[in-house]
Design an enzyme around this catalytic site. Structure first.
Site, mmCIF file in Angstrom:
data_model
loop_
_atom_site.group_PDB
_atom_site.id
_atom_site.type_symbol
_atom_site.label_atom_id
_atom_site.label_comp_id
_atom_site.label_asym_id
_atom_site.label_seq_id
_atom_site.Cartn_x
_atom_site.Cartn_y
_atom_site.Cartn_z
ATOM 1 C CG ASN A 1 79.822 34.269 161.257
ATOM 2 O OD1 ASN A 1 80.799 33.774 161.030
ATOM 3 N ND2 ASN A 1 78.824 33.978 160.669
ATOM 4 N NE ARG B 1 82.993 37.813 150.254
ATOM 5 C CZ ARG B 1 82.396 38.759 151.387
ATOM 6 N NH1 ARG B 1 81.961 38.222 152.281
ATOM 7 N NH2 ARG B 1 82.349 39.867 150.807
ATOM 8 N NE ARG C 1 78.669 37.474 151.511
ATOM 9 C CZ ARG C 1 79.128 36.410 152.092
ATOM 10 N NH1 ARG C 1 79.504 35.322 151.622
ATOM 11 N NH2 ARG C 1 79.415 36.368 153.352
ATOM 12 C CG ASP D 1 74.651 31.988 158.078
ATOM 13 O OD1 ASP D 1 75.383 32.866 158.793
ATOM 14 O OD2 ASP D 1 74.537 32.512 156.767
HETATM 15 C C1 EPZ Z 1 77.745 37.801 157.583
HETATM 16 O O1 EPZ Z 1 78.261 37.954 156.269
HETATM 17 C C2 EPZ Z 1 78.002 36.406 158.033
HETATM 18 N N1 EPZ Z 1 79.465 36.156 157.869
HETATM 19 C C3 EPZ Z 1 77.501 35.492 157.066
HETATM 20 O O2 EPZ Z 1 77.812 34.175 157.517
HETATM 21 C C4 EPZ Z 1 75.976 35.636 157.094
HETATM 22 O O3 EPZ Z 1 75.608 34.725 156.218
HETATM 23 C C5 EPZ Z 1 75.598 36.752 156.622
HETATM 24 O O4 EPZ Z 1 76.288 37.837 157.636
HETATM 25 C C6 EPZ Z 1 74.361 37.325 156.693
HETATM 26 O O5 EPZ Z 1 73.739 37.141 158.072
HETATM 27 C C7 EPZ Z 1 80.194 36.823 158.995
HETATM 28 O O6 EPZ Z 1 79.747 37.440 160.028
HETATM 29 C C8 EPZ Z 1 81.792 36.295 159.019
HETATM 30 P P1 EPZ Z 1 75.901 41.027 155.125
HETATM 31 P P2 EPZ Z 1 78.470 39.318 155.523
HETATM 32 O O7 EPZ Z 1 76.672 41.942 154.993
HETATM 33 O O8 EPZ Z 1 78.466 40.460 156.731
HETATM 34 C C9 EPZ Z 1 74.664 43.005 150.957
HETATM 35 C C10 EPZ Z 1 78.607 31.908 157.251
HETATM 36 O O9 EPZ Z 1 78.082 30.991 157.014
HETATM 37 N N2 EPZ Z 1 75.622 43.948 151.199
HETATM 38 O O10 EPZ Z 1 75.085 41.025 156.273
HETATM 39 O O11 EPZ Z 1 79.125 39.341 154.378
HETATM 40 C C11 EPZ Z 1 74.972 41.535 150.724
HETATM 41 O O12 EPZ Z 1 75.013 41.489 149.159
HETATM 42 C C12 EPZ Z 1 78.646 33.338 156.559
HETATM 43 O O13 EPZ Z 1 79.356 31.936 158.456
HETATM 44 C C13 EPZ Z 1 75.816 45.107 150.220
HETATM 45 O O14 EPZ Z 1 75.093 45.370 149.469
HETATM 46 O O15 EPZ Z 1 76.768 39.672 155.077
HETATM 47 C C14 EPZ Z 1 73.881 40.679 151.411
HETATM 48 O O16 EPZ Z 1 72.932 40.619 150.092
HETATM 49 C C15 EPZ Z 1 78.162 33.191 155.078
HETATM 50 N N3 EPZ Z 1 76.891 45.949 150.503
HETATM 51 C C16 EPZ Z 1 73.007 41.606 152.469
HETATM 52 O O17 EPZ Z 1 73.842 42.721 152.337
HETATM 53 C C17 EPZ Z 1 77.903 45.720 151.531
HETATM 54 O O18 EPZ Z 1 78.634 46.607 151.689
HETATM 55 C C18 EPZ Z 1 73.636 41.123 153.768
HETATM 56 O O19 EPZ Z 1 75.194 40.791 153.938
HETATM 57 C C19 EPZ Z 1 77.528 44.784 152.379
HETATM 58 C C20 EPZ Z 1 76.505 43.843 152.177
#
Ligand code: EPZ
Length: 417
Positions: free
Chosen positions: A23, A93, A122, A306
């Site tokens: 990541n 994604r 997501r 994670d």
């Molecule tokens: C990153 O995903 C990681 N992926 C994920 O790892 C990790 O679980 C996640 O961060 C949380 O730490 C990468 O870095 C490639 P978020 P990301 O945006 O960025 C909400 C793995 O196992 N949200 O931090 O997609 C969302 O619904 C993966 O390697 C919005 O509402 O996660 C969630 O509830 C799985 N609107 C929260 O924020 C948005 O525009 C956190 O999601 C964006 C996010």
């Protein structure tokens, strides 16, 4: 469809080398789109998601030279296509991370909306709102995001929700914007710091990475740089828990204890004997039983979501009752039903899984549903009585480099069938 066959009951012993962080490598590869000249990136994990990201960038015109240690030279001088097609985005994604760099350097992007996945809807609304606030014209139709901007304008953004890739996309976009950008309520993950270090080496001017307020001063051009990807804190935590659950003694190398304080503190609370140096951590749990622990997932530096599935697996055989509250994603307990099939005593109430530890899990055929859930099932297989068959392990190959090799080196009885 590959499967993993695991015979449980063998305490893990020995040393294992941790790979570079998936990541961090993913946004860093996307960031090479911003550079006028080649970048050299080392310690990149050899994972399916990484090769997917490179194929996506190649579709746009980037070229790569990869040596036999999977160190990568990335050259985006001749990028002339600005599209991330659905066929590629649906498999990963994180492809959304090309949006900010394409807009910043080329003024246009046509990126498929990354659908939801097993763990949740997501959404990417915060990515789009931020770019629109920086002056981009954003249109979402037919499952695609079409974005245009003569030149992005620096502004003050405040993210409604802490989002890791949202922060990364907007930070990358701001590096070439006109003027200054402030991002409030930014994510603080170590992978954000690593990306900011790489961008600053490219000539960007980013301050505050690792805090919740980023300050970015836009510049005219960015140039390729050298970077070594930081260690994978989630892979590190996964092997530490594997050692703890099997009652073994394992030293993980090429890692950094400061990346996963919250996880290490929970392992100490569970009764693990821990020691560490500047690039290694050793766990000793020989002959003792773990105590159950409570966790509440949160953005960094809180307990990482994670690592929730792995800790759920640990609690299934620990002494006592552990409460695990998942506050980041709405559907990240799919490993629970599979663990229950192995005899685990787990009850879910809303966002919390209540786990009552038992002496021993029983092997069963189980199915992986997402990357980290599958890691939790492998951990359960390592301690269960009998042969556990984990199906759909392509999820695992996305995030764990050579997992069966590394576990076999530590004495596990595991093979790919
Ligand atoms: C990153 O995903 C990681 N992926 C994920 O790892 C990790 O679980 C996640 O961060 C949380 O730490 C990468 O870095 C490639 P978020 P990301 O945006 O960025 C909400 C793995 O196992 N949200 O931090 O997609 C969302 O619904 C993966 O390697 C919005 O509402 O996660 C969630 O509830 C799985 N609107 C929260 O924020 C948005 O525009 C956190 O999601 C964006 C996010």
């Amino acid at each position: 469809m590959d499967q993993l066959l695991i015979t449980g009951g063998h305490p893990l012993q020995g040393e294992v080398r941790i790979s570079g962080a998936k990541n961090a490598a993913l946004p860093i590869l996307a960031a090479t789109l911003l550079a006028e000249t080649p970048s050299y990136i080392s310690n990149v994990p050899h994972l399916h998601d990484i090769t997917t990201m490179m194929h996506l960038l190649e579709e746009m015109g980037s070229t790569f030279v990869i040596d036999d240690h999977f160190n990568i030279e990335a050259n985006s001088q001749n990028v002339q296509k600005f599209t991330a097609p659905y066929e590629m985005v649906k498999t990963m994604r994180a492809s959304i991370l090309v949006l900010g760099p394409l807009l910043a350097r080329f003024g246009e992007a046509h990126v498929s909306l990354p659908g939801g996945c097993a763990i949740g809807a997501r959404p990417v609304n915060l990515h789009l709102q931020g770019l629109a606030a920086m002056g981009a014209d954003i249109c979402v139709e037919g499952g695609y995001i079409t974005a245009q901007a003569k030149r992005l304008q620096g502004t003050t953004l405040c993210l409604d929700v802490v989002t890791v890739t949202g922060t990364e996309n907007l930070m990358m976009a701001a590096t070439l914007a006109e003027g200054n950008t402030i991002i409030e309520n930014a994510a603080r993950e170590p992978e954000i710091i690593d990306l900011a270090i790489f961008l600053n080496r490219m000539g960007a001017r980013i301050e505050g990475a690792g805090t919740s307020t980023l300050r970015i001063t836009g510049v005219e051009k960015l140039y390729g740089a050298r970077h070594r990807v930081l260690p994978d804190r989630i892979e590190t935590g996964t092997y530490l828990i594997a050692a703890a659950m099997t009652g073994g003694k394992v030293k993980v190398n090429h890692t950094d204890a400061s990346l996963l304080d919250a996880v290490l503190l929970k392992l100490l609370e569970a009764g693990v004997t821990l020691s560490h140096g500047n690039d290694w951590i050793e766990v000793d749990m020989q002959g003792r039983r773990l105590r159950a622990v409570d966790i509440h997932t949160a953005p960094h530096p809180g307990f990482p979501t994670d690592m929730q599935a792995q800790l759920t697996a640990m609690n299934t055989i620990a002494e006592g009752v552990g409460m695990l509250t998942e506050s980041i994603f709405e559907n990240r307990f799919m490993h629970v039903s599979e663990l229950q099939r192995m005899g685990a005593n787990i009850r879910i109430e809303g966002k919390t899984a209540i786990v009552k530890g038992i002496e021993r899990l029983q092997a069963a055929p189980v199915m992986a549903t997402d990357l980290r859930a599958s890691a939790g099932l492998v951990l359960a297989g390592l301690v269960a009585e009998g042969d556990t068959l984990v199906d759909r392990i392509y999820h695992i190959d996305r995030g764990y480099e050579r997992i069966e090799e590394k576990l076999t080196q530590l004495g596990a009885h595991i093979r790919r069938v």
